[in-house]
Design a protein around this motif. Structure first.
Motif, PDB file in Angstrom:
ATOM      1  N   GLY A  84       5.254  -7.718   0.952  1.00 47.45           N
ATOM      2  CA  GLY A  84       6.072  -7.226  -0.154  1.00 47.45           C
ATOM      3  C   GLY A  84       6.993  -6.096   0.256  1.00 47.45           C
ATOM      4  N   THR A  86       6.437  -3.558   2.068  1.00 48.95           N
ATOM      5  CA  THR A  86       5.622  -2.337   1.984  1.00 48.95           C
ATOM      6  C   THR A  86       4.846  -2.237   0.675  1.00 48.95           C
ATOM      7  OG1 THR A  86       7.241  -1.165   3.365  1.00 48.95           O
ATOM      8  CG2 THR A  86       5.568   0.182   2.316  1.00 48.95           C
ATOM      9  N   GLY A  87       5.258  -2.954  -0.370  1.00 46.14           N
ATOM     10  CA  GLY A  87       4.544  -2.866  -1.639  1.00 46.14           C
ATOM     11  C   GLY A  87       3.074  -3.229  -1.534  1.00 46.14           C
ATOM     12  N   SER A  88       2.732  -4.142  -0.636  1.00 39.42           N
ATOM     13  CA  SER A  88       1.341  -4.545  -0.413  1.00 39.42           C
ATOM     14  C   SER A  88       0.896  -4.176   0.998  1.00 39.42           C
ATOM     15  CB  SER A  88       1.191  -6.057  -0.648  1.00 39.42           C
ATOM     16  OG  SER A  88       1.383  -6.380  -2.011  1.00 39.42           O
ATOM     17  N   THR A 139       9.079   3.488 -10.053  1.00 37.57           N
ATOM     18  CA  THR A 139       9.680   3.101  -8.774  1.00 37.57           C
ATOM     19  C   THR A 139      10.090   4.359  -8.012  1.00 37.57           C
ATOM     20  OG1 THR A 139      11.993   3.042  -9.518  1.00 37.57           O
ATOM     21  CG2 THR A 139      10.653   1.060  -9.904  1.00 37.57           C
ATOM     22  N   THR A 261       8.493   6.603   1.126  1.00 41.97           N
ATOM     23  CA  THR A 261       8.178   5.300   0.549  1.00 41.97           C
ATOM     24  C   THR A 261       7.921   4.250   1.626  1.00 41.97           C
ATOM     25  OG1 THR A 261       9.401   5.832  -1.452  1.00 41.97           O
ATOM     26  CG2 THR A 261       9.041   3.499  -0.977  1.00 41.97           C
ATOM     27  N   LYS A 286       6.034   2.344  -3.881  1.00 46.42           N
ATOM     28  CA  LYS A 286       5.637   1.016  -3.398  1.00 46.42           C
ATOM     29  C   LYS A 286       4.125   0.833  -3.331  1.00 46.42           C
ATOM     30  CE  LYS A 286       9.884  -0.621  -1.361  1.00 46.42           C
ATOM     31  NZ  LYS A 286      10.555  -1.303  -0.259  1.00 46.42           N
ATOM     32  N   CYS A 287       3.511   1.139  -2.190  1.00 45.66           N
ATOM     33  CA  CYS A 287       2.104   0.772  -1.981  1.00 45.66           C
ATOM     34  C   CYS A 287       1.126   1.864  -2.386  1.00 45.66           C
ATOM     35  CB  CYS A 287       1.869   0.417  -0.524  1.00 45.66           C
ATOM     36  SG  CYS A 287       2.186   1.793   0.627  1.00 45.66           S
ATOM     37  N   GLY A 291      -0.084  -1.771  -4.822  1.00 46.16           N
ATOM     38  CA  GLY A 291       0.754  -2.886  -5.267  1.00 46.16           C
ATOM     39  C   GLY A 291       1.118  -2.822  -6.731  1.00 46.16           C
ATOM     40  N   PRO A 293       3.138  -1.377  -9.619  1.00 48.87           N
ATOM     41  CA  PRO A 293       4.390  -0.620  -9.575  1.00 48.87           C
ATOM     42  C   PRO A 293       4.184   0.848  -9.957  1.00 48.87           C
ATOM     43  CG  PRO A 293       4.760  -2.753 -10.604  1.00 48.87           C
ATOM     44  CD  PRO A 293       3.275  -2.620 -10.414  1.00 48.87           C
TER      45      PRO A 293
END
Length: 454
Positions: A84, A86-88, A139, A261, A286-287, A291, A293
C-alpha cells in the motif's frame, strides 16, 4: 550503435515490455472482464485517479491480502513489497489491529468524543516519537497542512521552505519546484489558479548555502522536509545536513517540521529517533495505525506555548484546521494496537535484516550484469534506481527517473509474482515478509536483468 535507456538497448526494452504486457493480459481474464463490466461508473474507470498510473495493461482486482501476500481474483498469489505504498508497511491486517477493529466496531465508529484508548495512544506516541503535544488527522496531507498553519501563526511569517522534488502528500504549499533558480508551480496541477510561490520557497536538498540564503530574507515560517527524499528516486542526506538545518533554523527563527510518513521505515521512532534529530514539529501518517487511515502531528512544548498565546488572542472563528471524522475511536484503537503490539523493536529487527538481504541481492545482480544502476536503503525501505548514484538532490533524482524502464520492470516482476510500488522502484520488507519471498524477488530481478543486459 543502438540507442539505450538506462543502459538497456531501446529495441530490446521495447520488445521486452510488449511481451511482458501480453503475458500479463493473457493471465488475468477475470480481472479484465470484471473491470470491463463494472468500472465504467468511475471517472476514467478507476476509483482514484492515480490508479491509472500502474503500468500493467489493466489492474488486477484484489480478492484478499494477509501478511505480505495479496491474492487476486484470477487466483494469483503475489509477494507484496508495495504494501500500500507504506500504508501496510507492517503487513496486511496485523492481528492486534484486526482484533482492535472488531472490538471497537461493536462500540461505535465515530462520536466526536475521546475514549480511554485516546489517552493511551497519546502516551504511546510520546514514548515512541518523543515529547510532542499531539493532534490526530486522517491523512499526512492534512497533518502537514495543519502543522504549516501553526508555524505561520506562531512566527507571523508567510512562507514554507520545501526541497525540490519533495513529497508531502497533496498539500498545496508543497506543489512547487525549482526552475532556473526560481520557485514556480509544478506543471500539471489540476485547477491551480494561485501563484504558490507567494507562500513557498524551494531549495535543493543537501544545499545548506541555498537554505541559508532563503532563510536570511526573514519571511520563512518553517522548513518542511522529509529526513530522506522519497517518492522520487530516493536521496539520502549528506553527513551533517540535518545538523546544519537545525542550526540554520535556530539562527533565523524558523521552525523545523519533520515529515516521517515514508521514513518510518528507518527504525522504531523513525529517522528522527534513530538519528537523534530534534525538530520543532513532527508528522507521520500512513502505517502508524496499522493501515487504518490515520496521521499524527505534534509540536514541542515551547511551540505549543507560543501557539497557546496566539490562539488566545486570535479573533473568534473557524481555525481552518480539523476534519469531522479525524480523532475517531477506531483510529485510537488501531493506534494503541500498532504502537504497543505491532511497531516493536523485534519487528524492526526482522524488517531491517530482510531489507538488508534484499538490497544485497539487488546490488549483486546489478553488478554482475554491469547495469549502470544502484540500490538505496533506509531501514525497511529499499529502492533500485536505474541510474548511477548516489543522488544528492531533487534535480538529480528527476534525471535518474526512467519511466519506460521502470514500467517494464514493474510488469515483469508482477508476472513473476512480485509487486513493488507503482510510481518509483520502492520495496518494503514487513514483519510478515519471509526470507523466501525476498529471495524470490531477488531471483526475479536477476532473471529480468539477465535479459535486459544480455
Amino acid at each position: 550503435m543502438s540507442q539505450t535507456i538506462a543502459g538497456v538497448p531501446t529495441d530490446r526494452l521495447t520488445a521486452f515490455a510488449a511481451r511482458e504486457a501480453q503475458r500479463y493480459a493473457r493471465s488475468r481474464p477475470k480481472s479484465a472482464k470484471a473491470l470491463a463490466d463494472g468500472a465504467g461508473t468511475f471517472l476514467n474507470d478507476v476509483p482514484m485517479h492515480w490508479m491509472r498510473d500502474w503500468p500493467m495493461p489493466h489492474l488486477p482486482l484484489v480478492a484478499k491480502a494477509k501478511g505480505a501476500r495479496i491474492t487476486d481474483i484470477d487466483g494469483y498469489g503475489i509477494d507484496d513489497f508495495c504494501l500500500g505504498d507504506t500504508g501496510s508497511m507492517f503487513g496486511h491486517s496485523p492481528k492486534p489491529v484486526a482484533d482492535a477493529i472488531r472490538k471497537q466496531a461493536r462500540n461505535g465508529l465515530t462520536y466526536m468524543l475521546p475514549t480511554q484508548s485516546a489517552l493511551e495512544a497519546g502516551r504511546l506516541l510520546t514514548d515512541c516519537f518523543g515529547a510532542f503535544r499531539w493532534q490526530i488527522a486522517t491523512t499526512a496531507t492534512d497533518a502537514n497542512r495543519f502543522a504549516v498553519r501553526v508555524a505561520r501563526a506562531v512566527t507571523g511569517r508567510p512562507k514554507v521552505l520545501v526541497f525540490n522534488g519533495c513529497y508531502h502528500g497533496t498539500l498545496d504549499d508543497t506543489m512547487v519546484e525549482l526552475a532556473q533558480g526560481r520557485t514556480v508551480n509544478r506543471p500539471g496541477l489540476v485547477g491551480q489558479v494561485q501563484d504558490l510561490s507567494l507562500g513557498a520557497v524551494v531549495c535543493e536538498f543537501n544545499d545548506l548555502a541555498g537554505v541559508e540564503a532563503a532563510l536570511a530574507k526573514g519571511d520563512v515560517a518553517a522548513i518542511l522536509t522529509e529526513p530522506v527524499m522519497t517518492n522520487s528516486c530516493m536521496v539520502l542526506p549528506d553527513p551533517g545536513f540535518h545538523d546544519g538545518l537545525r542550526a540554520l533554523t535556530q539562527r533565523y527563527g524558523t521552525l523545523l517540521i519533520m515529515d516521517e510518513t515514508h521514513t518510518l521505515s528507518t527504525g522504531l521512532g523513525g529517522y528522527t529517533r534513530t538519528h537523534g534529530l530534534s525538530p520543532d514539529m513532527f508528522v507521520v501518517g500512513k502505517c502508524v495505525a496499522g493501515g487504518m487511515p490515520t496521521a499524527v502531528w505534534g509540536m514541542t512544548e515551547p511551540v505549543a506555548a507560543r501557539f497557546a498565546t496566539y490562539d488566545a488572542a486570535r479573533p473568534a472563528g473557524h481555525s481552518g484546521m480539523g476534519t469531522t471524522l479525524s480523532a475517531n475511536p477506531m483510529q485510537f484503537a488501531c493506534l494503541v494496537a500498532t504502537l504497543s503490539k505491532v511497531m516493536t523493536e523485534d519487528a524492526y529487527a526482522h524488517m531491517d535484516k530482510g531489507a538488508g538481504r534484499l538490497a544485497a541481492a539487488l546490488q549483486a545482480s546489478i553488478l554482475s550484469h554491469g547495469a549502470p544502476w544502484h540500490v538505496v536503503r533506509v531501514g525497511a525501505r529499499v529502492e533500485f534506481i536505474c541510474a548511477p548514484g548516489p543522488l544528492r538532490n531533487g534535480a538529480e533524482a528527476a534525471t535518474a527517473h526512467q519511466p519506460q524502464v521502470e514500467a517494464a520492470m514493474h510488469t515483469a516482476l508482477l508476472n513473476r509474482g512480485c509487486l513493488i510500488a507503482p510510481f518509483h522502484n520502492m520495496m518494503l520488507v514487513s514483519p510478515a515478509t519471509r526470507p523466501r519471498q525476498i529471495d524470490r524477488l531477488g531471483l526475479a530481478f536477476d532473471e529480468i536483468l539477465s535479459e535486459l543486459f544480455a
